[in-house]
Write an enzyme that holds these catalytic residues in place. Sequence first.
Site, PDB file in Angstrom:
ATOM      1  N   ASP A   1       0.797  -1.163   0.205  1.00  0.00           N
ATOM      2  CA  ASP A   1       0.131   0.112   0.271  1.00  0.00           C
ATOM      3  C   ASP A   1       1.070   1.199  -0.126  1.00  0.00           C
ATOM      4  O   ASP A   1       0.457   2.591  -0.470  1.00  0.00           O
ATOM      5  CB  ASP A   1      -0.835   0.093   1.132  1.00  0.00           C
TER       6      ASP A   1
ATOM      7  N   ASN B   1       1.821  -3.227   4.082  1.00  0.00           N
ATOM      8  CA  ASN B   1       0.846  -3.974   3.096  1.00  0.00           C
ATOM      9  C   ASN B   1      -0.298  -4.713   4.290  1.00  0.00           C
ATOM     10  O   ASN B   1      -0.287  -4.278   5.551  1.00  0.00           O
ATOM     11  CB  ASN B   1       1.429  -4.833   2.666  1.00  0.00           C
TER      12      ASN B   1
HETATM   13  O1  MRU Z   1      -7.640  -3.329   2.552  1.00  0.00           O
HETATM   14  P1  MRU Z   1      -7.394  -3.609   1.341  1.00  0.00           P
HETATM   15  O2  MRU Z   1      -8.028  -4.911   0.526  1.00  0.00           O
HETATM   16  O3  MRU Z   1      -7.382  -2.197   0.250  1.00  0.00           O
HETATM   17  O4  MRU Z   1      -5.785  -4.157   1.105  1.00  0.00           O
HETATM   18  C1  MRU Z   1      -5.230  -4.233  -0.095  1.00  0.00           C
HETATM   19  C2  MRU Z   1      -3.798  -4.665   0.181  1.00  0.00           C
HETATM   20  O5  MRU Z   1      -3.113  -4.758   1.263  1.00  0.00           O
HETATM   21  C3  MRU Z   1      -2.774  -5.095  -0.912  1.00  0.00           C
HETATM   22  O6  MRU Z   1      -1.928  -5.891  -0.616  1.00  0.00           O
HETATM   23  C4  MRU Z   1      -2.157  -3.736  -1.516  1.00  0.00           C
HETATM   24  O7  MRU Z   1      -3.213  -2.754  -1.463  1.00  0.00           O
HETATM   25  C5  MRU Z   1      -1.479  -3.959  -2.891  1.00  0.00           C
HETATM   26  S1  MRU Z   1      -2.848  -4.256  -4.160  1.00  0.00           S
HETATM   27  C6  MRU Z   1      -2.016  -4.232  -5.438  1.00  0.00           C
END
Ligand code: MRU
Length: 347
Positions: free
Chosen positions: A238, A248
């Site tokens: 993220d 992440n």
């Molecule tokens: O809470 P989320 O589902 O938005 O979290 C997503 C993640 O942690 C993913 O691993 C990250 O955004 C990378 S997506 C290419």
Amino acid sequence: VHVVDTVSWAPEGGAVRIIDQRRLPEQLVERDLRTLDDVCDAIRSLAVRGAPAIGVAGAMGLVASLLPFAHEAEARFRQRMHRHAEAVRAARPTAVNLPWAIDRMLDATARVEGTGALLDALRGEADAIRDEDRAMCERIGGHGASLIADGASVLTHCNAGALATAGIGTALAPVYVAVRNGRAVRVYADETRPLLQGSRLTAWELARAGIPVTVLADGAAASLLAAGAIDLVLVGADRIAANGDVVNKIGTYAVALAAGHHGVALYVAAPTSTLDPRTPSGADVPIEHRAPDEILGGRPGEGVAAYNPAFDVTPAALVTGYITDRGRFTDPSALFASLASPSELLR
Ligand code: MRU
């Protein structure tokens, strides 16, 4: 491989069409976002989620939310644009792709005059953000695929696939490309408590693409690594801080500790829109904490608290390497230096 249209324009053009990921895997339903509230609620509630996808949906959603105000005079419209932009930016705090996309949108309006021209510029920039995201996913796939040998088993956490981007994903992009190149790959998907992005989303999109996938409880990952069953761990991000720390989905850190202990390589795959040179380390990244109900599910009685961070920090020392649209890097300083190098994606 074209897996799904995670974010697109609705055919009549006035709304952003997303796959409502809260309903997967039971139902594949789309939802059209028109208003500012629609866009912010969809991002907050994880109807659309994954760092690159919320950047794309935020940019396109900003356009959709402003379309009904095309009649406003420029000064008033600009005020509204900034108000909408800040609301979208604040919808979720951790993934840097969202403020990155909003900054790009506002920058695109800097030297434009007149409400109509502003809307055209915003729409053009949103399309560019989406198209570039799709292209970056392909490049990540190309740079990462050679890490995956024929017959390999890859462990992943959360969903960093097509559902998290406008293209073939980040962590899953090397898998899609390796399979496209004729290699056999099995993906082990952590179910990813509490919202089950692994078992609901990663498993769904891989099965749909015909790629063998095995779901495991998050707590089973360490023993799977200990058993020598995993050749490579691939996760998304993220936000990647300037020192290489990776933020992440909650549980990524535990996977990285176990992979490190057992000598299994862990690569973080992310587009350059996820790199945050302005944030020195993972400790400086705002971590989203979500509702207790996601953990407690209304079951325990009074007096039971919940600890529910949505993300954690994996220290750079536990990362074997980074795969971006610019290439593969082991050293965080080389990773960030790549931001300055020319790319055909940058105009
Ligand atoms: O809470 P989320 O589902 O938005 O979290 C997503 C993640 O942690 C993913 O691993 C990250 O955004 C990378 S997506 C290419």
